[in-house]
Write an enzyme that holds these catalytic residues in place. Structure first.
Site, PDB file in Angstrom:
ATOM      1  N   HIS A   1      11.828  31.277  21.695  1.00 51.23           N
ATOM      2  CA  HIS A   1      10.773  30.550  22.231  1.00 51.23           C
ATOM      3  C   HIS A   1      11.253  29.128  23.279  1.00 51.23           C
ATOM      4  CE1 HIS A   1       7.724  32.116  19.599  1.00 51.23           C
ATOM      5  NE2 HIS A   1       8.451  31.444  18.342  1.00 51.23           N
TER       6      HIS A   1
ATOM      7  N   ASP B   1      10.236  40.067  17.109  1.00 54.04           N
ATOM      8  CA  ASP B   1      10.085  38.982  16.287  1.00 54.04           C
ATOM      9  C   ASP B   1       8.382  39.177  16.531  1.00 54.04           C
ATOM     10  OD1 ASP B   1      10.845  35.828  15.219  1.00 54.04           O
ATOM     11  OD2 ASP B   1       8.846  35.917  16.126  1.00 54.04           O
TER      12      ASP B   1
ATOM     13  N   HIS C   1       6.521  36.767  16.798  1.00 55.38           N
ATOM     14  CA  HIS C   1       5.877  35.653  17.716  1.00 55.38           C
ATOM     15  C   HIS C   1       6.261  36.257  19.339  1.00 55.38           C
ATOM     16  CE1 HIS C   1       5.978  33.395  13.955  1.00 55.38           C
ATOM     17  NE2 HIS C   1       4.792  33.049  14.507  1.00 55.38           N
TER      18      HIS C   1
ATOM     19  N   ASP D   1       9.837  38.201  10.528  1.00 53.99           N
ATOM     20  CA  ASP D   1       8.422  37.934  10.261  1.00 53.99           C
ATOM     21  C   ASP D   1       7.561  38.756  10.390  1.00 53.99           C
ATOM     22  OD1 ASP D   1       9.170  37.395  13.010  1.00 53.99           O
ATOM     23  OD2 ASP D   1       8.601  35.315  13.003  1.00 53.99           O
TER      24      ASP D   1
END
Ligand code: SP5
Ligand code: ZN
Length: 343
Positions: A161, A196, A198, A285
């Site tokens: 991120h 991931d 996200h 995740d």
């Protein structure tokens, strides 16, 4: 497969984060890396090496010098401001309509200037841990550059991120971007596949206008999930990077049947690019038991992922990203890596 690991990740040990509109127990915590380390040891994955020192000049190829200075000094600023909490959080940002051409002098203004969310705790040891995490990624990239067919960067805190000059999403330095840059600097054509849960908004933004690094991501639809403001299918890259960015957003609740179809599309795009190195942003995740995520992959599915990635036949660097089901994290990570090795 060799693993690169540093115990310095534990310098970043937040107790709290802001999520769901409240101060909650932090989920990006040192036990994550400890579980993964124990599992790769138990699986006999291979040698575990410490990182080599990271040159600041190299980090400046990805991150702005003023941002690096900010992260290095922010805890001293926090102490100087008389604050005694274990964590510091921003609460105001230079969104459109406000000025982003001046860096404020006050701590709260500076945190807002150099971040994009309130969910990422800064602590006393954040810079030391984040720098060690970046060192781990770059050292592992050097193993691939030296001819290893695979390597595992056991990074914590995660990185995907983090943008050139903003932290967020539990990320400070973009470990995968630094690794990709290291491989590209060595003359390799690089593809990054981000699995991931996200969207890897930081990695996408860093390479969006570059044609020499392909970025492909499978993630929860940003209309419904963090980071909300990037990760849609119509983001294809710009300028020299046009066509070198592929987003595969999926609905919440997606299981292996859905997820693996996106994986095939992702790998078809990677195969078309014909890279000499593949960087996997390995978030765990998407797991069915993850406390903050809503995909349904099982531990066996993570083995299927590792097996499928091996078939791509490209030297592959795994960089650890998210994954918050701490008790299952080691097993899920080892499932990917041992299946990749054909064990
Ligand atoms: C590296 C990485 O995985 N970063 C993720 C950052 C996510 N931050 C936002 C967390 C919001 C949690 N919402 C949970 C809803 C279920 N209670
Ligand atoms: Zn994640």
């Amino acid at each position: 497969m060799k693993t690169v690991y540093s115990p310095d990740h534990a310098c970043h040990h937040p107790r709290h984060e802001i999520s769901d509109g409240a101060l909650k127990a932090a989920v990006e915590i040192p036990s994550r890396a400890e579980m993964v380390l124990a599992a790769v040891k138990a699986a006999g994955l291979g040698e575990i090496l410490p990182p080599t020192p990271l040159e600041r000049a190299f980090v400046e190829r990805i991150h702005e010098p003023a941002y690096i200075d900010f992260l290095e000094g922010v805890w001293d600023e926090t102490v100087a401001a008389g604050r005694t909490e274990e964590e510091a959080f921003p609460f105001v940002w230079p969104t459109p309509g406000l000025r982003a051409d001046r860096v404020p002098t006050h701590l709260d203004g500076r945190m807002g200037f150099y971040s994009f969310d309130a969910g990422t705790p800064l602590t006393n040891g954040t810079f030391a841990a984040a720098w060690s995490s970046a060192s781990v990624a770059v050292t592992a990239a050097d193993l691939i550059a030296a001819g290893e067919g695979s390597a595992f960067a056991l990074c914590r805190p995660p990185g995907h991120h983090a943008m050139s000059a903003r932290y967020g999403g539990y990320c400070f330095f973009n470990n995968a971007a630094l690794a990709a840059e290291r491989l590209a600097a060595g003359g390799r054509r690089v593809a990054i596949l981000d699995v991931d849960y996200h969207h890897g908004n930081g990695t996408q933004a860093i390479f969006f206008e570059r044609g020499d690094v392909l970025f492909v991501s499978i993630h929860a639809d940003p209309d419904q999930e963090y980071p909300y403001f990037l990760g849609h299918a119509d983001e294809i890259g710009e300028g020299a990077g046009e066509g070198a960015n592929l987003n595969l957003p999926l609905p919440l609740g997606s299981d292996w049947a859905t997820w693996s179809k996106a994986l095939e599309l992702a790998l078809a795009s990677v195969e078309r690019a014909g890279p000499d190195a593949l960087v996997i942003s390995l978030g765990l995740d998407p797991y069915e038991g993850d406390p903050i995520s809503q995909f349904k992959l099982t531990t066996d599915d993570f083995s299927r992922l590792g097996e499928r990635l091996a078939k791509a036949g490209v030297p592959t660097l795994f960089v650890l990203e998210g994954g918050y089901a701490v008790e299952a994290l080691g097993a899920n990570c080892a499932a990917v890596l041992t299946a990749f090795e054909g064990k």
